[in-house]
Enzyme design. Structure first.
Site, PDB file in Angstrom:
ATOM      1  N   ASP A 269       0.865  -1.175   0.000  1.00 39.61           N
ATOM      2  CA  ASP A 269       0.000   0.000   0.000  1.00 39.61           C
ATOM      3  C   ASP A 269       0.909   1.235   0.000  1.00 39.61           C
ATOM      4  O   ASP A 269       2.130   1.141   0.170  1.00 39.61           O
ATOM      5  CB  ASP A 269      -0.971  -0.019   1.188  1.00 39.61           C
ATOM      6  CG  ASP A 269      -2.189   0.881   0.922  1.00 39.61           C
ATOM      7  OD1 ASP A 269      -2.130   1.731   0.009  1.00 39.61           O
ATOM      8  OD2 ASP A 269      -3.207   0.746   1.626  1.00 39.61           O
TER       9      ASP A 269
HETATM   10  C1  BGC Z   1      -5.040   3.235   0.269  1.00 36.01           C
HETATM   11  C2  BGC Z   1      -5.248   2.241  -0.846  1.00 36.01           C
HETATM   12  C3  BGC Z   1      -5.094   2.905  -2.179  1.00 36.01           C
HETATM   13  C4  BGC Z   1      -3.728   3.550  -2.239  1.00 36.01           C
HETATM   14  C5  BGC Z   1      -3.400   4.178  -3.581  1.00 36.01           C
HETATM   15  C6  BGC Z   1      -3.788   4.067   0.082  1.00 36.01           C
HETATM   16  O1  BGC Z   1      -3.734   5.113   0.974  1.00 36.01           O
HETATM   17  O2  BGC Z   1      -4.995   2.556   1.497  1.00 36.01           O
HETATM   18  O3  BGC Z   1      -6.509   1.640  -0.707  1.00 36.01           O
HETATM   19  O4  BGC Z   1      -5.302   1.990  -3.214  1.00 36.01           O
HETATM   20  O5  BGC Z   1      -3.657   4.538  -1.240  1.00 36.01           O
HETATM   21  O6  BGC Z   1      -4.062   5.357  -3.777  1.00 36.01           O
END
Ligand code: BGC
Length: 719
Positions: A269
């Protein structure tokens, strides 16, 4: 490309080029380089050089096809081996045209709806140059304090699994289709794993699950996505068994690769590799890179850990280059599966290859929204509204276009149809009195609302949360409506008791204090671009409500976390015990939710007239359910079948959902539904984590929500 060509490509790559493939950054890094200016912004912050930039594998979060085209062109012109960038983005419930939030799609109890939403939003995103979406999120959720319940399809592993399969199929199409049909995009299932179980419902907080709970409840939807061929898995921010997922070897290898059989790309993530330092499981970025990579995290999203430190870890012998090769091969395979080596622009330069007509998207969005709205209360059949009725539409969300919900970053609020606009397009006599603020109302506004309410046949009061109140980092200690909204509703009910409340929100709210003040209650969630039209369809009965709650709605704050499939305790609260004793109950509040999982009314009612099934089964159990419609209009209901395994090796849920199905019965008729339960439906996770069904007795429950009655037992015998 053939596999051997991918190997040939790999053999030409330098170590730096290989590591670059494992890194993903936002487009602004490239924009600086494209401008050839002084590097003072993000590039400098992460210490990334231009040379490193042109080895990168992936970009996340672009907005337009022009941007993607320019970035790819610039990249291919500068990079030695010209391996195309793969572009990823959060297409969660629509791209520009926004569909209902995932929790609402869960409420449709209809995987076909999720599949169509994924297919259309993927196609729209593909025309903007998106190759991969960070969806579906299949985290099991039991705690409405956690704002990200909005992104999930709910509390039940069976429902989540059906939805996970549907999303993956919708985005990716059939096996191999991604390579040639550029309207299809790859899916990334997230967040692996257990993210929804954050202590206290506080985002990013500690998760501590038993392996049994993980395997029984949290993994099935991931397994469903993997079985459906999902191309990527994203790690979660939380710790599991004390180790952050991104560095959790057991989770990423034993569980994901071995048990679930996943072969694709694992991506961290956002910044999660770097956060291993903040978690204090790595003393610096180099240690973070080592831990994440050796645990099995293929790609580093938005940190400089891999690009800065993996090379050195290889040259010093800490990380084996063969492991780097295996990871790079996963990324190259993804690019190949997406057809990027054949066309790095994935159809962007071919006229008419991509995109979906806006009217198709709008129509589908309206239909999906209507199928996702849950009718929670309909006393005296206040709904549907009837032609010519004088209707006042009041409250903070009466004319609000803030109905798209989180993760609608490309969607335009200005293009969203408000409740007022939707109702004004019907043949009702509509008076709209919106408030400017969601929390506070001027005396003038209140007077105007009360006057309109008093002068009309029915008052539709639109309440809720703004879109920024649910989603990532939006935990709430008190997931209720603001007191000002409750007070407003009560004032309105005092001048006209014919009140229908419409709720816009991203999580189950505590609704006990508004129930008495409203005869009708519609949970609209964040319905998306066509929300107002869909609501008008539901409120006028043009479309009958058919959705069901994908999470239990708590009666009190203290009940949270709450889910219908709780385990049997040694001291259950039964009717004999009601009122006291040493049983599992609260002195000061009920155990039961305000509205149970699976609950939702429609216009009209079906009766379960008969349920038959054999007394024993070995592999399959044919079940016949006869439904009767005593009314004068056709009724569509969601038939739900639950099972209770009467004795297990481990303590088991009181009941578990095993089958759901939309059924329409013509007025005054009965319909015989034949369905089959299989031995797999009877399986559960045993103490040593194997999944199997044990011979013995099962109770079968049939009806239209998770509190439906039992219709007898059957015995599973060896065979
Ligand atoms: C979130 C994810 C997301 C990623 C990319 C993160 O902060 O937890 O769900 O896909 O950002 O934007």
């Amino acid at each position: 490309m053939e596999k051997k060509e991918l190997f040939a490509l790999l053999s030409q790559m330098t170590l730096a080029e290989k590591i670059g493939q494992l890194v993903q950054l936002t487009p602004n890094f490239f924009a600086e380089v494209a401008a050839e200016g002084e590097i003072t912004g993000p590039l400098a912050e992460l210490g990334i050089t231009k040379e490193e930039l042109y080895t990168l594998g992936s970009v996340l979060g672009t907005h337009t096809k022009e941007e993607v085209y320019a970035l790819q062109k610039n990249y291919l012109a500068h990079s030695r081996l010209k391996i195309p960038l793969v572009f990823m983005a959060d297409v969660i419930h629509g791209y520009e045209t926004i569909f209902p939030i995932p929790l609402a799609l869960g409420a449709s109890f209809d995987p076909a709806v999720a599949e169509e939403v994924a297919s259309l939003s993927g196609a729209e995103a593909s025309a903007a140059g998106v190759h991969v979406t960070f969806s579906p999120m299949v985290d099991l959720v039991r705690d409405p304090r956690w704002g990200r319940v909005l992104e999930s399809t709910g509390e039940d592993s069976y429902l989540n699994s059906l939805m996970a399969t549907a999303f993956v199929k919708g985005y990716q199409g059939t096996a191999g289709e991604l390579a040639t049909n550029f309207r299809k995009i790859a899916a990334c299932v997230k967040h692996f794993a257990g993210y929804g179980a954050a202590e206290g419902g506080r985002d990013y907080n500690t998760v501590d699950l038993s392996d049994w709970n993980l395997y029984q409840n949290y993994l099935p939807a991931f397994q469903a996505a993997v079985t459906a061929g999902v191309k990527l898995v994203m790690t979660s921010f939380n710790v599991l068994k004390g180790i952050p997922s991104t560095a959790n070897k057991w989770l990423l290898q034993d569980v994901l690769r071995q048990d679930l059989g996943f072969e694709g790309v694992v991506i961290s993530d956002w910044g999660a590799v770097r956060e291993l330092v903040t978690h204090r499981v790595a003393e610096d970025l180099s240690a973070a890179a080592q831990r994440a990579f050796t645990a099995g995290c293929t790609m580093d999203m938005m940190s400089s850990a891999y690009i800065k430190y993996l090379g050195n870890l290889v040259t010093t012998g800490v990380v084996a280059e063969t492991d780097i090769d295996a990871a790079v091969l996963q990324v190259l395979t993804l690019k190949n599966d997406l057809g990027l080596f054949a066309d790095p622009y994935r159809g962007l330069t071919t006229a008419g290859a991509l995109g979906v007509k806006e009217e198709v998207l709008r129509k589908a969005s309206r239909q999906a929204a209507a199928k996702s709205m849950v009718l929670l209360k309909n006393d005296e059949d206040i709904l549907p509204l009837t032609t010519g009725q004088k209707v006042a539409v009041v409250g903070p969300f009466a004319a609000s276009q803030d109905i798209l919900g989180a993760w609608s970053w490309i969607g335009q609020k200005a293009a969203a149809v408000s409740l007022a606009a939707g109702l004004q397009a019907t043949d009702l006599a509509v008076t709209v009195v919106p408030t400017v603020d969601r929390l506070a109302y001027t005396p003038k506004e209140v007077d105007a609302m009360l006057a309109a309410a008093a002068a009309c046949d029915v008052v539709v009061v639109a309440l809720g949360e703004s879109a920024s109140e649910s989603g990532e980092a939006t935990s709430k200690g008190q997931p209720s409506l603001p007191a000002t909204q409750v007070a407003l509703l009560q004032k309105i009910a005092a001048v006209n008791e014919k009140v229908v409340t419409v709720l816009f929100n991203g999580r189950p709210l505590l609704l006990a204090d508004i129930l008495l003040a409203t005869k009708g209650l519609v949970e609209a969630f964040f319905p998306g671009s066509e929300g107002g039209h869909a609501l008008a369809d539901i409120l006028t009965g043009k479309v009958a409500p058919s959705a069901k709650l994908p999470m239990s709605y708590p009666a009190t704050l203290g009940q949270i976390p709450l889910h219908y499939d709780e385990l049997s305790t040694g001291r259950p609260l039964t009717e004999d015990y009601a009122g006291g004793g040493y049983v599992s109950f609260y002195l000061d509040q009920p155990n039961a939710p305000l509205f149970p999982f699976g609950y939702g009314l429609t216009y009209g009612q079906l009766e379960v007239a008969d349920v038959t099934f054999p007394a024993t089964m070995s592999h399959q159990l044919p079940v016949t359910v006869t439904l009767h419609n005593p009314g004068v209009k056709a009724v569509t209901e969601t038939l739900q079948v639950y099972l209770e395994d009467l004795v297990g090796e481990v303590a088991l849920p009181k009941r578990s959902l095993k089958h759901l199905q939309k059924v329409t019965v013509a007025p005054g008729t009965s319909e015989k539904i034949e369905l089959t339960l299989t031995k797999d439906d009877l399986a559960y996770v045993h103490a040593e984590l194997s999944t199997a069904a044990d011979p013995g007795d099962f109770k079968l429950y049939v009806g239209f929500d998770s509190q439906c009655p039992a219709y007898g037992t059957f015995r599973l015998v060896e065979g």
